[in-house]
Design an enzyme around this catalytic site. Structure first.
Site, PDB file in Angstrom:
ATOM      1  N   HIS A 268     -13.454   2.039  -0.178  1.00  7.51           N
ATOM      2  CA  HIS A 268     -13.425   0.974   0.849  1.00  7.51           C
ATOM      3  C   HIS A 268     -13.866  -0.366   0.268  1.00  7.51           C
ATOM      4  CE1 HIS A 268     -13.998   4.085   4.345  1.00  7.51           C
ATOM      5  NE2 HIS A 268     -12.720   3.763   4.232  1.00  7.51           N
TER       6      HIS A 268
ATOM      7  N   ARG B 193     -13.736  14.509   7.795  1.00  6.08           N
ATOM      8  CA  ARG B 193     -14.525  14.870   6.597  1.00  6.08           C
ATOM      9  C   ARG B 193     -15.988  15.064   6.971  1.00  6.08           C
ATOM     10  NH1 ARG B 193     -12.514   9.791   3.724  1.00  6.08           N
ATOM     11  NH2 ARG B 193     -10.283  10.206   3.581  1.00  6.08           N
TER      12      ARG B 193
ATOM     13  N   GLU C 241      -8.293  -5.438   5.050  1.00  2.84           N
ATOM     14  CA  GLU C 241      -8.164  -5.038   3.648  1.00  2.84           C
ATOM     15  C   GLU C 241      -6.927  -5.641   2.992  1.00  2.84           C
ATOM     16  OE1 GLU C 241      -9.193  -1.114   5.388  1.00  2.84           O
ATOM     17  OE2 GLU C 241      -9.751  -0.597   3.340  1.00  2.84           O
TER      18      GLU C 241
ATOM     19  N   ASN D 158     -11.425   6.078  10.454  1.00  2.00           N
ATOM     20  CA  ASN D 158     -11.271   7.527  10.306  1.00  2.00           C
ATOM     21  C   ASN D 158     -12.077   8.015   9.119  1.00  2.00           C
ATOM     22  OD1 ASN D 158      -9.900   9.314  11.990  1.00  2.00           O
ATOM     23  ND2 ASN D 158      -8.050   8.068  11.718  1.00  2.00           N
TER      24      ASN D 158
ATOM     25  N   ASN E   9       0.879  -1.170   0.000  1.00  2.00           N
ATOM     26  CA  ASN E   9       0.000   0.000   0.000  1.00  2.00           C
ATOM     27  C   ASN E   9       0.916   1.220   0.000  1.00  2.00           C
ATOM     28  OD1 ASN E   9      -1.775   2.051   0.464  1.00  2.00           O
ATOM     29  ND2 ASN E   9      -2.787   1.079   2.209  1.00  2.00           N
TER      30      ASN E   9
ATOM     31  N   GLY F 162     -12.289   0.599  12.862  1.00  2.00           N
ATOM     32  CA  GLY F 162     -11.881   0.855  14.256  1.00  2.00           C
ATOM     33  C   GLY F 162     -13.042   1.206  15.170  1.00  2.00           C
TER      34      GLY F 162
ATOM     35  N   ARG G  51      -2.528  -2.056  -3.575  1.00  4.80           N
ATOM     36  CA  ARG G  51      -3.757  -1.289  -3.364  1.00  4.80           C
ATOM     37  C   ARG G  51      -3.725  -0.077  -4.301  1.00  4.80           C
ATOM     38  NH1 ARG G  51      -5.434   2.956   1.190  1.00  4.80           N
ATOM     39  NH2 ARG G  51      -7.579   3.157   0.514  1.00  4.80           N
TER      40      ARG G  51
HETATM   41  P1  ADP Z   1      -8.411   4.163   9.572  1.00  2.61           P
HETATM   42  O1  ADP Z   1      -9.579   4.577   8.750  1.00  2.61           O
HETATM   43  O2  ADP Z   1      -7.389   5.241   9.734  1.00  2.61           O
HETATM   44  O3  ADP Z   1      -7.852   2.800   9.240  1.00  2.61           O
HETATM   45  P2  ADP Z   1      -9.389   2.827  11.980  1.00  2.61           P
HETATM   46  O4  ADP Z   1     -10.226   1.830  11.277  1.00  2.61           O
HETATM   47  O5  ADP Z   1      -8.167   2.350  12.676  1.00  2.61           O
HETATM   48  O6  ADP Z   1      -9.008   4.064  11.053  1.00  2.61           O
HETATM   49  O7  ADP Z   1     -10.336   3.575  13.043  1.00  2.61           O
HETATM   50  C1  ADP Z   1      -9.881   4.662  13.794  1.00  2.61           C
HETATM   51  C2  ADP Z   1     -10.997   5.085  14.715  1.00  2.61           C
HETATM   52  O8  ADP Z   1     -11.363   3.984  15.568  1.00  2.61           O
HETATM   53  C3  ADP Z   1     -10.614   6.241  15.627  1.00  2.61           C
HETATM   54  O9  ADP Z   1     -11.668   7.193  15.667  1.00  2.61           O
HETATM   55  C4  ADP Z   1     -10.498   5.558  16.979  1.00  2.61           C
HETATM   56  O10 ADP Z   1     -10.784   6.434  18.037  1.00  2.61           O
HETATM   57  C5  ADP Z   1     -11.563   4.503  16.858  1.00  2.61           C
HETATM   58  N1  ADP Z   1     -11.424   3.483  17.919  1.00  2.61           N
HETATM   59  C6  ADP Z   1     -10.422   2.589  18.097  1.00  2.61           C
HETATM   60  N2  ADP Z   1     -10.645   1.880  19.234  1.00  2.61           N
HETATM   61  C7  ADP Z   1     -11.795   2.333  19.778  1.00  2.61           C
HETATM   62  C8  ADP Z   1     -12.558   2.025  20.948  1.00  2.61           C
HETATM   63  N3  ADP Z   1     -12.163   1.082  21.793  1.00  2.61           N
HETATM   64  N4  ADP Z   1     -13.705   2.707  21.158  1.00  2.61           N
HETATM   65  C9  ADP Z   1     -14.113   3.684  20.330  1.00  2.61           C
HETATM   66  N5  ADP Z   1     -13.443   4.013  19.199  1.00  2.61           N
HETATM   67  C10 ADP Z   1     -12.302   3.366  18.938  1.00  2.61           C
END
Ligand code: ADP
Length: 400
Positions: free
Chosen positions: A177, A238, A381, A208, A7, A327, A88
């Site tokens: 995605h 965003r 992914e 995110n 990636n 996340g 990717r």
């Molecule tokens: P990306 O799109 O950058 O890959 P991720 O899928 O890692 O992002 O998601 C990031 C988000 O997940 C952030 O907003 C983070 O705060 C949230 N997150 C991670 N763990 C937790 C948790 N235990 N409770 C609530 N939100 C969480």
């Protein structure tokens, strides 16, 4: 046999080496802050039941030298030698509705698509060009974030704008995605024992960046991101769906130019714009302390999720499953609970106890007997890119 997944982003290169016999990760790593200060390669090897971690400072490194450092590390261990590479690529436009083996013609088309993804496709392409030179004997595949959504019907993929904008400038909804939506929908269908070609689901990929997807008979029929990843759900920074006239208003009355508005909608809006943080964990902590802005941000975020769930319930008619991933989707019981509240009459009801349990792997959190299964499905992914790479090269790899 191993597949290397790459990636290559504008300031980072991430990679994983998969053993396809059991889909285990043999090595992984990343270089961040390419072109900036404090650039490191972090390389992890997971072999012989142990993890070995290695860090290397790479001052002033560019993509080419960064990639050479990764290749050097991988070459130190024969068992990490890839038989194929999966890349990717963010935007495949209308040219690619599935992953493809990379040829000079494919590279030309990805280059032609740069105007559609000016922030992503150039660095994806650079990674491909470097890898094609460095591993010239290894077959390579491009896996596009947009490809999964090429099955959307025209009424879901078009904007109600003059049709010439589509014909002349490719203005339409593409969605992103795709690797995640493809991976979690197939995983959920397997888990529930429903044949994929009869499986209907709604996916909420909440990281995110965030997007919802409506899957009918195993294929995407609608998704919340559009021509760019700005449309749709509220995201970390965003804005998601807004009235487009806000942009004219800001230009005319707030003195912002188009670049400033672009930056604001992409990087200063969403959760961050509402309450100062794009991290859902911090937001929930602030909400629990009663901070008003955090309360508003959380409510707005979940309310809009619920509206997309409702919209896609209507679009699909029959829904087997609602999937939370990413996340936030995988970790926040509060977001899952709040976005599903009041949907019982539509067959969606969450079991509070199951929702509160934090376990690895796929898990069901719906109430016993509810019509729509609600699942938490961890996304992967990189694994999907490896799986798609194998699917494209299949026979060719077996002959090697
Ligand atoms: P990306 O799109 O950058 O890959 P991720 O899928 O890692 O992002 O998601 C990031 C988000 O997940 C952030 O907003 C983070 O705060 C949230 N997150 C991670 N763990 C937790 C948790 N235990 N409770 C609530 N939100 C969480």
């Amino acid at each position: 046999m191993r597949i290397l997944v790459l990636n290559s982003g504008s300031s980072s290169i991430k990679y994983e080496v998969f053993e396809i016999d059991n889909w285990s990760v043999l090595a992984s790593g990343l270089i961040e802050k390419i072109g900036g200060q404090g650039t490191y390669l972090v390389h992890k090897v997971h072999l012989d039941n142990s993890e070995y971690r290695f860090e290397l400072e790479l001052p002033g490194v560019d993509h080419r030298r960064g990639f050479a450092a990764i290749q050097e590390e991988l070459a130190k261990e024969k068992r990490l030698n890839p038989a194929a590479i999966g890349h990717r690529v963010v935007h495949g436009g209308e040219a690619f509705s599935s992953p493809v083996r990379i040829t000079p013609q494919v590279i030309d088309v990805i280059r032609e698509l740069i105007p559609l993804a000016p922030l992503h496709n150039p660095s994806n392409l650079l990674g491909i060009e470097i890898a094609m030179e460095s591993y010239s004997h290894v077959p390579q595949v491009a896996v596009f974030d947009t490809a999964f959504h090429q099955s959307m019907p025209a009424y879901a993929s078009h904007y109600p704008l003059p049709l010439e904008l589509y014909e002349e400038h490719h203005v339409r909804r593409y969605g992103f995605h795709g690797s995640s939506h493809s991976y979690v929908s197939r995983t959920a269908a397997d888990y529930l024992g429903i044949p994929l070609d009869r499986f209907n689901c709604i996916i909420l990929h909440l990281g995110n960046g965030a997007s919802a997807c409506a899957v009918k008979n195993g294929v995407s029929v609608d998704t919340s991101m559009g021509m760019t990843p700005l449309e749709g759900l509220v995201m970390g920074t965003r804005c998601g769906d807004i009235d487009p006239a806000i942009t004219f208003y800001l230009e005319r009355h707030a003195g912002l130019d188009v670049n400033e508005i672009d930056n604001m909608l992409n990087k200063e809006s969403g959760l961050k714009g509402l309450c100062g943080t794009n991290d859902m964990r911090e937001l929930i902590a602030a909400r629990e302390k009663g901070e008003e802005r955090a309360v508003l941000a959380f409510e707005l975020y979940c309310y809009r999720l619920k509206k997309y769930i409702g919209g896609y319930l209507a679009a699909l008619g029959r829904v087997d499953c609602l999937i939370f991933t990413g996340g936030i989707g995988e970790n926040s019981m509060k977001v899952r609970e709040s976005s599903c509240q009041g949907l019982e009459r539509f067959g969606i009801a969450i079991d509070p106890e199951k929702n509160g349990q934090q376990r690895a792997g796929v898990r069901e959190i719906s109430l016993e007997g509810a019509e729509v299964k609600v699942l938490v499905v961890p996304t992967n992914e990189e694994a999907e890119i490896a799986i798609q790479t194998l699917a494209v090269l299949g026979d060719e790899l077996e002959d090697r």
